[in-house]
Design a protein around this motif. Sequence first.
Motif, short mmCIF file in Angstrom:
data_model
loop_
_atom_site.label_atom_id
_atom_site.label_comp_id
_atom_site.label_asym_id
_atom_site.label_seq_id
_atom_site.Cartn_x
_atom_site.Cartn_y
_atom_site.Cartn_z
N ASP A 503 0.83 -1.21 0.00
CA ASP A 503 0.00 0.00 0.00
C ASP A 503 0.87 1.26 0.00
OD1 ASP A 503 -2.26 -1.57 0.03
OD2 ASP A 503 -2.53 -1.45 2.21
N ALA A 504 2.02 1.18 0.68
CA ALA A 504 2.90 2.35 0.77
C ALA A 504 3.63 2.63 -0.55
CB ALA A 504 3.91 2.15 1.89
N SER A 505 3.69 1.66 -1.44
CA SER A 505 4.38 1.86 -2.71
C SER A 505 3.76 3.01 -3.51
CB SER A 505 4.35 0.58 -3.56
OG SER A 505 4.91 -0.51 -2.87
N ALA A 506 2.44 3.15 -3.41
CA ALA A 506 1.74 4.18 -4.18
C ALA A 506 2.21 5.58 -3.82
CB ALA A 506 0.23 4.06 -3.96
N GLU A 507 2.63 5.78 -2.56
CA GLU A 507 3.10 7.10 -2.14
C GLU A 507 4.38 7.48 -2.88
OE1 GLU A 507 3.53 7.28 2.06
OE2 GLU A 507 1.58 6.36 2.47
N VAL A 508 5.23 6.49 -3.14
CA VAL A 508 6.48 6.76 -3.85
C VAL A 508 6.20 6.94 -5.35
CG1 VAL A 508 8.78 5.89 -4.38
CG2 VAL A 508 7.77 5.46 -2.13
N LEU A 509 5.41 6.03 -5.90
CA LEU A 509 5.09 6.13 -7.33
C LEU A 509 4.31 7.39 -7.63
CD1 LEU A 509 4.15 2.39 -8.00
CD2 LEU A 509 6.14 3.63 -8.91
N GLY A 510 3.52 7.84 -6.69
CA GLY A 510 2.73 9.06 -6.88
C GLY A 510 3.48 10.32 -6.51
N LYS A 511 4.78 10.19 -6.23
CA LYS A 511 5.65 11.33 -5.91
C LYS A 511 5.20 12.08 -4.66
CE LYS A 511 6.90 11.99 -10.78
NZ LYS A 511 6.98 12.94 -11.92
N ARG A 512 4.60 11.31 -3.71
CA ARG A 512 4.18 11.93 -2.46
C ARG A 512 5.12 11.57 -1.31
NH1 ARG A 512 -0.39 9.50 -4.44
NH2 ARG A 512 -0.45 7.97 -2.74
N ARG A 513 6.16 10.81 -1.59
CA ARG A 513 7.09 10.39 -0.52
C ARG A 513 8.52 10.35 -1.05
NH1 ARG A 513 6.42 4.96 3.28
NH2 ARG A 513 8.56 4.91 4.12
N THR A 514 9.42 10.94 -0.29
CA THR A 514 10.83 10.91 -0.63
C THR A 514 11.47 9.69 0.03
OG1 THR A 514 10.95 13.33 -0.75
CG2 THR A 514 13.03 12.15 -0.42
N VAL A 515 12.36 9.05 -0.68
CA VAL A 515 13.02 7.85 -0.17
C VAL A 515 14.52 8.13 -0.03
CG1 VAL A 515 13.50 5.40 -0.54
CG2 VAL A 515 11.32 6.38 -1.30
#
Length: 627
Positions: A503-515
Amino acid sequence: MLSPSDVRTGDDSAALETLRRVFGYDAFRGFQREVIEHVVAGGDALVLMPTGGGKSLCYQIPALVRDGVAVVISPLIALMQDQVDALTAVGVRAGFLNSTLDPGTRRLVEAQFVAGEIDLLYLAPEALASRATLSLLDRGRIGLFAIDEAHCVSQWGHDFRPDYLNLSMLHERWPGVPRIALTATATGATRSEIATRLNLTEARHFVASFDRPNIQYRIVPKREPRKQLLALLRDEHPGEAGIVYCLSRASVEKTAEFLVAAGIDALPYHAGLDAATRAANQQRFLRADGVVMVATIAFGMGVDKPDVRFVAHLDLPKSVEGYYQETGRAGRDGLPSTAWLAYGLQDVVQQRRMIDTSEGDLAHRRNLAAHLDAMLALCETVRCRRVQLLDYFGQLLDGTCGNCDTCLEPPESWDGTVAAQKLLSTVFRLDRERNQRFGAGHCIDILLGRNTDKITQFRHDSLTVFGIGAELSEAEWRGVVRQLLAEGLLAVEGDYGTLALTDASAEVLGKRRTVMLRREPARQAQAGQAGQAGRAGRTAKPRGAATVVAELSAEAAGTFERLRAWRAATAKEQGVPAYVIFHDATLRQIAADAPSSLAELSRISGVGENKLAKYGEQLLTELAEAD
């Protein structure tokens, strides 16, 4: 609780006099004095103190000061003999009851207990399920109960022993006898569980610092782990005793064979070996110098060998508690030691899969996952390892330690958001566009644009992500996968370890989370460079290092080796472990100070009254001949 009239000598001078006369130490460490005073006065105690911190004295001295016999609950019968030998060597009357005794010896020990002719009696927790044992204890005068390795009562713990759950009956059957429970490993939650399950809710808690400044913590990328291990042993610990932990029995056997073939004196230990072989290997490890034990986690609890110079892990531990407990077996004598772990992507995949297929309900699997997440966070941190480790146990370290790999060779933190998006996009396209799932290796091949047979077979060279990851090497991409798994941004599914989105993958793919990701120092990232941080650490001065050990001059170092040879011969003659004669730290101090009389020798830490009488003249002879 017992009244003051039941105590032989309740004042502090009795405990301190016992410490000096019997054990040869001039002063208590940490809060040993407070614990001992509390227990001598009849109070219950729950003690958390790191391995090598002096837990045993917290019940051994009250056992000598209070009236009655101290009954010590110890989980491993294979080690009771060595524990009793160590006490006997300093003049303490001690015995044990377990299945290794012949009927005649058992009757003798039982008679000594009833007559009050011993000071400490060691029992396994299983023994308290026996009516005969309970009847025996009723016939004697018990001064206190000591429950060692108390974390074994925790059902969420790494060393759970069902028989420990029955130990709450000690308070119910003998309500006036004080109890002291001791462990080296417990979070706040585990501490509460111990207190509840052992009926110690009213006990006073003593929690020491978990910091072991003499241990250097290092976690390296896994390349060729056995070769990396061999480099560690040859470069930093030649001829020294150590423990190597492996996850499986097969890995234990292969690693031990590999080390033996390379000229290392190594032995295997795991539950698949017959009892006689396990016992023989354990005895050789304890009693000989320089033996390396390769083992599963079935080995180590209760091992008192003080001169273990390194603990190495070839597989990822399941929890921080387990890691701390296992690494804590290094450097019990306070001398510099190494905790070394080789860690890679497959470790994460394997541990995740084991959790998914484990028995137990959802809550149990979530607990296992939480433990693993904390362990992964320790592996992937860019800050001081010791700070991270102590933080897990709820303790703060002021500043950094200067004696871990991240302090000695600080890693870089880099913005891996784009790399994470590329990898997650690859997993997404395989799953959603092709209804396919593959492991990390195949996804990395796609990103690197490799025309492997599998890529050609499935026509994955036509994917839009094919070849878009050439800016990173295969090793770097494996690091990205490993860290995304650790962050919960990727999941492992199925028997074949295929990658799946969370579920958290979408935040990265959606550019809402920096890794943010960790990049290993260049030297550590090279295969076989096991000892870079270790060699750097020899010139560094870690926190607390000034109190750990003084460097010996060349002359004193030669004397120290002579004393070790004398100790080895004496131990072999008596059939006891070398550390029962003297610890390395004591021999080093003798070599450095070069005492010329018994009076001067008696002032060395660790030389008590009994050992002075037994070995004093021999030591002075060895010192004189070394000149």
